[in-house]
Every structure is written in C-alpha cells, then in structure tokens.
Design a protein around this motif. Sequence first.
Motif, PDB file in Angstrom:
ATOM      1  N   LEU A 117       0.844  -1.380   0.100  1.00  0.00           N
ATOM      2  CA  LEU A 117      -0.089   0.065  -0.048  1.00  0.00           C
ATOM      3  C   LEU A 117       0.978   1.249   0.035  1.00  0.00           C
ATOM      4  CD1 LEU A 117      -2.808  -1.021   2.639  1.00  0.00           C
ATOM      5  CD2 LEU A 117      -3.005  -0.622   0.089  1.00  0.00           C
ATOM      6  N   ALA A 118       1.843   1.150   0.794  1.00  0.00           N
ATOM      7  CA  ALA A 118       2.701   2.143   0.828  1.00  0.00           C
ATOM      8  C   ALA A 118       3.664   2.620  -0.577  1.00  0.00           C
ATOM      9  CB  ALA A 118       3.886   2.251   1.999  1.00  0.00           C
ATOM     10  N   ALA A 119       3.601   1.769  -1.099  1.00  0.00           N
ATOM     11  CA  ALA A 119       4.440   1.830  -2.691  1.00  0.00           C
ATOM     12  C   ALA A 119       3.453   2.324  -3.864  1.00  0.00           C
ATOM     13  CB  ALA A 119       4.891   0.327  -2.981  1.00  0.00           C
ATOM     14  N   LEU A 120       2.227   2.314  -3.287  1.00  0.00           N
ATOM     15  CA  LEU A 120       1.328   2.756  -4.631  1.00  0.00           C
ATOM     16  C   LEU A 120       1.416   4.236  -4.678  1.00  0.00           C
ATOM     17  CD1 LEU A 120      -1.918   0.930  -3.811  1.00  0.00           C
ATOM     18  CD2 LEU A 120      -0.555   0.723  -5.700  1.00  0.00           C
ATOM     19  N   PRO A 121       1.391   4.978  -6.066  1.00  0.00           N
ATOM     20  CA  PRO A 121       1.497   6.359  -6.111  1.00  0.00           C
ATOM     21  C   PRO A 121       0.349   7.009  -5.618  1.00  0.00           C
ATOM     22  CG  PRO A 121       1.769   5.003  -8.295  1.00  0.00           C
ATOM     23  CD  PRO A 121       1.386   3.955  -7.352  1.00  0.00           C
ATOM     24  N   LEU A 122      -0.943   6.431  -5.841  1.00  0.00           N
ATOM     25  CA  LEU A 122      -1.907   6.808  -5.333  1.00  0.00           C
ATOM     26  C   LEU A 122      -2.188   7.195  -3.689  1.00  0.00           C
ATOM     27  CD1 LEU A 122      -4.752   5.648  -7.742  1.00  0.00           C
ATOM     28  CD2 LEU A 122      -3.656   7.881  -7.630  1.00  0.00           C
ATOM     29  N   VAL A 123      -1.359   6.556  -2.931  1.00  0.00           N
ATOM     30  CA  VAL A 123      -1.498   6.419  -1.555  1.00  0.00           C
ATOM     31  C   VAL A 123      -0.254   7.610  -0.946  1.00  0.00           C
ATOM     32  CG1 VAL A 123      -1.213   5.340   0.301  1.00  0.00           C
ATOM     33  CG2 VAL A 123      -2.464   4.295  -1.475  1.00  0.00           C
ATOM     34  N   GLN A 124      -0.806   8.512  -0.403  1.00  0.00           N
ATOM     35  CA  GLN A 124       0.075   9.311   0.457  1.00  0.00           C
ATOM     36  C   GLN A 124       0.727   8.792   1.668  1.00  0.00           C
ATOM     37  OE1 GLN A 124      -2.972  11.150  -0.626  1.00  0.00           O
ATOM     38  NE2 GLN A 124      -1.888  11.705  -2.618  1.00  0.00           N
ATOM     39  N   TYR A 125      -0.326   8.320   2.498  1.00  0.00           N
ATOM     40  CA  TYR A 125       0.241   7.664   3.735  1.00  0.00           C
ATOM     41  C   TYR A 125      -0.900   6.252   4.148  1.00  0.00           C
ATOM     42  CZ  TYR A 125       1.329   7.575   8.764  1.00  0.00           C
ATOM     43  OH  TYR A 125       1.644   7.054   9.966  1.00  0.00           O
ATOM     44  N   VAL A 126      -0.061   5.537   5.012  1.00  0.00           N
ATOM     45  CA  VAL A 126      -1.037   4.481   5.406  1.00  0.00           C
ATOM     46  C   VAL A 126      -0.566   4.025   6.592  1.00  0.00           C
ATOM     47  CG1 VAL A 126       0.661   2.721   4.134  1.00  0.00           C
ATOM     48  CG2 VAL A 126      -1.917   1.973   4.845  1.00  0.00           C
ATOM     49  N   CYS A 127      -1.399   3.529   7.527  1.00  0.00           N
ATOM     50  CA  CYS A 127      -1.223   3.271   8.817  1.00  0.00           C
ATOM     51  C   CYS A 127      -1.922   1.886   9.147  1.00  0.00           C
ATOM     52  CB  CYS A 127      -1.331   4.503   9.830  1.00  0.00           C
ATOM     53  SG  CYS A 127      -1.126   4.342  11.551  1.00  0.00           S
ATOM     54  N   ARG A 128      -1.686   1.122  10.216  1.00  0.00           N
ATOM     55  CA  ARG A 128      -2.418   0.073  10.670  1.00  0.00           C
ATOM     56  C   ARG A 128      -2.919   0.379  11.951  1.00  0.00           C
ATOM     57  NH1 ARG A 128       0.260  -5.842  11.650  1.00  0.00           N
ATOM     58  NH2 ARG A 128      -1.791  -6.926  12.243  1.00  0.00           N
ATOM     59  N   PHE A 129      -3.891  -0.093  12.329  1.00  0.00           N
ATOM     60  CA  PHE A 129      -4.932   0.466  13.391  1.00  0.00           C
ATOM     61  C   PHE A 129      -5.268  -1.078  14.160  1.00  0.00           C
ATOM     62  CE2 PHE A 129      -5.586   3.955  11.002  1.00  0.00           C
ATOM     63  CZ  PHE A 129      -5.158   5.013  11.984  1.00  0.00           C
ATOM     64  N   ASP A 130      -5.387  -0.917  15.512  1.00  0.00           N
ATOM     65  CA  ASP A 130      -5.971  -1.935  16.156  1.00  0.00           C
ATOM     66  C   ASP A 130      -7.546  -1.814  16.224  1.00  0.00           C
ATOM     67  OD1 ASP A 130      -6.608  -4.139  18.068  1.00  0.00           O
ATOM     68  OD2 ASP A 130      -5.865  -3.341  19.842  1.00  0.00           O
ATOM     69  N   PRO A 131      -8.154  -2.391  15.658  1.00  0.00           N
ATOM     70  CA  PRO A 131      -9.875  -2.111  15.732  1.00  0.00           C
ATOM     71  C   PRO A 131     -10.411  -2.184  17.005  1.00  0.00           C
ATOM     72  CG  PRO A 131      -9.387  -4.188  14.462  1.00  0.00           C
ATOM     73  CD  PRO A 131      -8.103  -3.778  14.882  1.00  0.00           C
ATOM     74  N   ASN A 132      -9.876  -2.981  17.999  1.00  0.00           N
ATOM     75  CA  ASN A 132     -10.402  -3.064  19.428  1.00  0.00           C
ATOM     76  C   ASN A 132     -10.059  -1.790  20.047  1.00  0.00           C
ATOM     77  OD1 ASN A 132     -11.375  -5.785  19.273  1.00  0.00           O
ATOM     78  ND2 ASN A 132      -9.359  -6.542  18.992  1.00  0.00           N
ATOM     79  N   ALA A 133      -9.120  -1.151  19.402  1.00  0.00           N
ATOM     80  CA  ALA A 133      -8.698   0.182  20.201  1.00  0.00           C
ATOM     81  C   ALA A 133      -9.700   1.111  19.950  1.00  0.00           C
ATOM     82  CB  ALA A 133      -7.439   0.558  20.256  1.00  0.00           C
ATOM     83  N   LEU A 134     -10.430   1.126  18.749  1.00  0.00           N
ATOM     84  CA  LEU A 134     -11.075   2.294  18.309  1.00  0.00           C
ATOM     85  C   LEU A 134     -12.542   2.531  19.158  1.00  0.00           C
ATOM     86  CD1 LEU A 134     -10.870   1.680  14.501  1.00  0.00           C
ATOM     87  CD2 LEU A 134      -9.843   3.301  15.835  1.00  0.00           C
ATOM     88  N   LYS A 135     -12.848   3.767  19.405  1.00  0.00           N
ATOM     89  CA  LYS A 135     -14.191   4.052  20.150  1.00  0.00           C
ATOM     90  C   LYS A 135     -15.296   3.607  19.160  1.00  0.00           C
ATOM     91  CE  LYS A 135     -16.475   7.788  22.080  1.00  0.00           C
ATOM     92  NZ  LYS A 135     -16.574   9.362  22.272  1.00  0.00           N
ATOM     93  N   PHE A 136     -15.223   3.866  17.927  1.00  0.00           N
ATOM     94  CA  PHE A 136     -16.517   3.390  17.130  1.00  0.00           C
ATOM     95  C   PHE A 136     -16.405   2.078  16.482  1.00  0.00           C
ATOM     96  CE2 PHE A 136     -16.677   7.893  17.795  1.00  0.00           C
ATOM     97  CZ  PHE A 136     -17.940   8.104  18.198  1.00  0.00           C
TER      98      PHE A 136
END
Length: 142
Positions: A117-136
């Motif tokens: 994903l980071a190597a794609l020209p259309l993507v400026q930034y990518v980050c991985r999240f822990d979905p269990n830590a999200l509020k929603f």
Amino acid sequence: MKTFTLECDYDCDFDLFGVVSSSRDHKLAWALNQALRLRLVKQQDIIYDLLNRGRLVISNYLHATETATLRLLRNRSVDPSPLKKPFLAPDIKEYDYLIQVTNGTGSLDADALMEQLAALPLVQYVCRFDPNALKFKENFQF
C-alpha cells in the motif's frame, strides 16, 4: 425510575488500515486491483440510519476468496450529512479510506499489505490500527 444500559463488547478479528489518498474511490480500487492482483467489486453502499440525527452512506468495495476478505471503505459519508462528524470511524477521521482485511494470509498478510500500500503512487500515507482500540468499532460490524 431505574434506567438500564446495554453494554456490548465487540471482538474485532480483522486487520484495519487507514489510507490517506486524494483520489476517488473507484480509481483507488482499480489501483489496488492492479497492484495486489485483487478483484475489488463495488458493492451496495452501507447505510447507517442514526434515527433523528441523520444518516451515513459509506461507499465500499469487496474482494472475497474462500479464505480471505478485503474490503475498501470510504471513511467519509458519500451523501451530504447533517452530522457533526460524518465518518465511519470518527476517531480516525484524518484517513480518507479504510481497508478491512479478514483472515489475511499470503499477499494479504498485514506486513506485506502495508508495504504494498505504501508503494502505491495514489497513496500518500498508510497506517495500521488495532480495531479493538477504536471508540466506534461497532461501525465495522456488517
């Protein structure tokens, strides 16, 4: 009068990536199809009716195999919304798209996918999240 509250605990067993990209969703889906050899197909929009407050209309694309599922979701509502925060995941509203991967192995492994994903020209930034830590995190239960 006594009031009761229902507390639900969701267990999210998928990988979640946030993507910053200024491209339109169909162009990003096409680029992902080419780079990752996927077949992301436009699905019917996900609609969340929030009673009297408004509704969210989320664009989504799906790639499903026998073992794994990848879903490209737009984080912001497609339709104009009267909501203050018209996002699928308001706690990470900085990201334009979210990629949800269930049972990712091989090319859909979390680390390999992050690099691709980071190597794609259309993507400026990518980050991985822990979905269990999200509020929603309950917004991802569909």
